[in-house]
Scaffold this motif. Sequence first.
Motif, PDB file in Angstrom:
ATOM      1  N   GLN A 184      18.303 -88.701 -41.635  1.00  0.00           N
ATOM      2  CA  GLN A 184      18.553 -87.271 -41.467  1.00  0.00           C
ATOM      3  C   GLN A 184      20.048 -86.967 -41.583  1.00  0.00           C
ATOM      4  OE1 GLN A 184      16.947 -87.008 -37.534  1.00  0.00           O
ATOM      5  NE2 GLN A 184      14.886 -86.437 -38.223  1.00  0.00           N
TER       6      GLN A 184
ATOM      7  N   PHE B   1      23.980 -78.575 -37.155  1.00  0.00           N
ATOM      8  CA  PHE B   1      22.594 -78.104 -37.118  1.00  0.00           C
ATOM      9  C   PHE B   1      21.935 -78.556 -35.812  1.00  0.00           C
ATOM     10  CE2 PHE B   1      19.125 -76.837 -40.222  1.00  0.00           C
ATOM     11  CZ  PHE B   1      18.123 -76.755 -39.272  1.00  0.00           C
ATOM     12  N   TYR B   2      22.135 -79.811 -35.422  1.00  0.00           N
ATOM     13  CA  TYR B   2      21.524 -80.376 -34.214  1.00  0.00           C
ATOM     14  C   TYR B   2      21.947 -79.591 -32.970  1.00  0.00           C
ATOM     15  CZ  TYR B   2      19.743 -84.090 -31.135  1.00  0.00           C
ATOM     16  OH  TYR B   2      19.035 -84.805 -30.199  1.00  0.00           O
TER      17      TYR B   2
ATOM     18  N   GLU C  96      20.629 -75.945 -33.060  1.00  0.00           N
ATOM     19  CA  GLU C  96      19.197 -75.886 -32.748  1.00  0.00           C
ATOM     20  C   GLU C  96      18.957 -76.180 -31.270  1.00  0.00           C
ATOM     21  OE1 GLU C  96      14.882 -77.421 -34.409  1.00  0.00           O
ATOM     22  OE2 GLU C  96      16.698 -78.287 -35.289  1.00  0.00           O
TER      23      GLU C  96
ATOM     24  N   LYS D 115      17.099 -73.778 -28.529  1.00  0.00           N
ATOM     25  CA  LYS D 115      15.948 -74.277 -27.771  1.00  0.00           C
ATOM     26  C   LYS D 115      16.199 -74.242 -26.268  1.00  0.00           C
ATOM     27  CE  LYS D 115      13.779 -75.527 -31.561  1.00  0.00           C
ATOM     28  NZ  LYS D 115      12.509 -75.117 -32.053  1.00  0.00           N
TER      29      LYS D 115
ATOM     30  N   ILE E 201      13.835 -80.154 -30.761  1.00  0.00           N
ATOM     31  CA  ILE E 201      14.756 -80.107 -31.892  1.00  0.00           C
ATOM     32  C   ILE E 201      14.019 -80.719 -33.077  1.00  0.00           C
ATOM     33  CG2 ILE E 201      16.934 -80.990 -32.826  1.00  0.00           C
ATOM     34  CD1 ILE E 201      17.934 -81.078 -29.882  1.00  0.00           C
ATOM     35  N   SER E 202      14.089 -80.097 -34.227  1.00  0.00           N
ATOM     36  CA  SER E 202      13.327 -80.567 -35.392  1.00  0.00           C
ATOM     37  C   SER E 202      13.593 -82.036 -35.715  1.00  0.00           C
ATOM     38  CB  SER E 202      13.615 -79.699 -36.618  1.00  0.00           C
ATOM     39  OG  SER E 202      14.996 -79.721 -36.941  1.00  0.00           O
TER      40      SER E 202
ATOM     41  N   TRP F  57      14.571 -84.259 -46.682  1.00  0.00           N
ATOM     42  CA  TRP F  57      14.676 -83.186 -45.702  1.00  0.00           C
ATOM     43  C   TRP F  57      13.356 -83.007 -44.948  1.00  0.00           C
ATOM     44  CZ3 TRP F  57      18.108 -78.657 -47.820  1.00  0.00           C
ATOM     45  CH2 TRP F  57      19.327 -79.172 -48.227  1.00  0.00           C
TER      46      TRP F  57
ATOM     47  N   LEU G 170      12.538 -80.568 -41.989  1.00  0.00           N
ATOM     48  CA  LEU G 170      12.244 -79.143 -42.147  1.00  0.00           C
ATOM     49  C   LEU G 170      10.791 -78.827 -41.798  1.00  0.00           C
ATOM     50  CD1 LEU G 170      14.200 -78.325 -45.437  1.00  0.00           C
ATOM     51  CD2 LEU G 170      14.812 -77.683 -43.086  1.00  0.00           C
TER      52      LEU G 170
ATOM     53  N   TYR H 293       9.356 -79.713 -39.273  1.00  0.00           N
ATOM     54  CA  TYR H 293       9.238 -79.693 -37.817  1.00  0.00           C
ATOM     55  C   TYR H 293      10.077 -78.594 -37.157  1.00  0.00           C
ATOM     56  CZ  TYR H 293       7.179 -84.210 -38.753  1.00  0.00           C
ATOM     57  OH  TYR H 293       6.374 -85.200 -39.234  1.00  0.00           O
ATOM     58  N   ILE H 294      10.616 -77.695 -37.943  1.00  0.00           N
ATOM     59  CA  ILE H 294      11.469 -76.645 -37.379  1.00  0.00           C
ATOM     60  C   ILE H 294      10.684 -75.633 -36.554  1.00  0.00           C
ATOM     61  CG2 ILE H 294      12.884 -74.635 -37.971  1.00  0.00           C
ATOM     62  CD1 ILE H 294      14.312 -76.310 -39.964  1.00  0.00           C
TER      63      ILE H 294
ATOM     64  N   ASP I  75       8.133 -74.258 -34.037  1.00  0.00           N
ATOM     65  CA  ASP I  75       7.362 -74.778 -32.887  1.00  0.00           C
ATOM     66  C   ASP I  75       6.659 -73.679 -32.147  1.00  0.00           C
ATOM     67  OD1 ASP I  75       9.814 -73.804 -31.903  1.00  0.00           O
ATOM     68  OD2 ASP I  75       9.774 -75.144 -30.212  1.00  0.00           O
TER      69      ASP I  75
END
Length: 109
Positions: free
Chosen positions: A45, A57-58, A61, A65, A79-80, A101, A104, A106-107, A109
């Motif tokens: 990733q 991004f982590y 996100e 969340k 987190i995805s 990727w 993506l 799992y983004i 929820d």
Amino acid sequence: MILISKYLVPRGYTGITIYPFFFIKFKALKTDVVLINHEKIHLKQQLELLILSFYIFYVTEFLVKIFKYKNWEQAYRNISFEREAYKNQNDLNYLKSRPIWGFLNYIID
């Protein structure tokens, strides 16, 4: 590469990947193939997002969340990147067939 350091791994976690390093809390975890696979998914990733973008991004996100769930563990688990890694950590062949990727998927929820 696996480095052992009980001081760099946050409390409550067994490992952390900061490209290109994988830190584990205890030497015995070096043989935990599921943990190693989980962290290898994170390495993939990180490479896909050119490392720095992954961390941006982590964290972004995670902040979204934590606001949504108001619970650290629930925010982290949703987190995805973590959702993808946890869902596929037992499949030791996952990285061979993983789409680019893949996180993506799992983004939402």
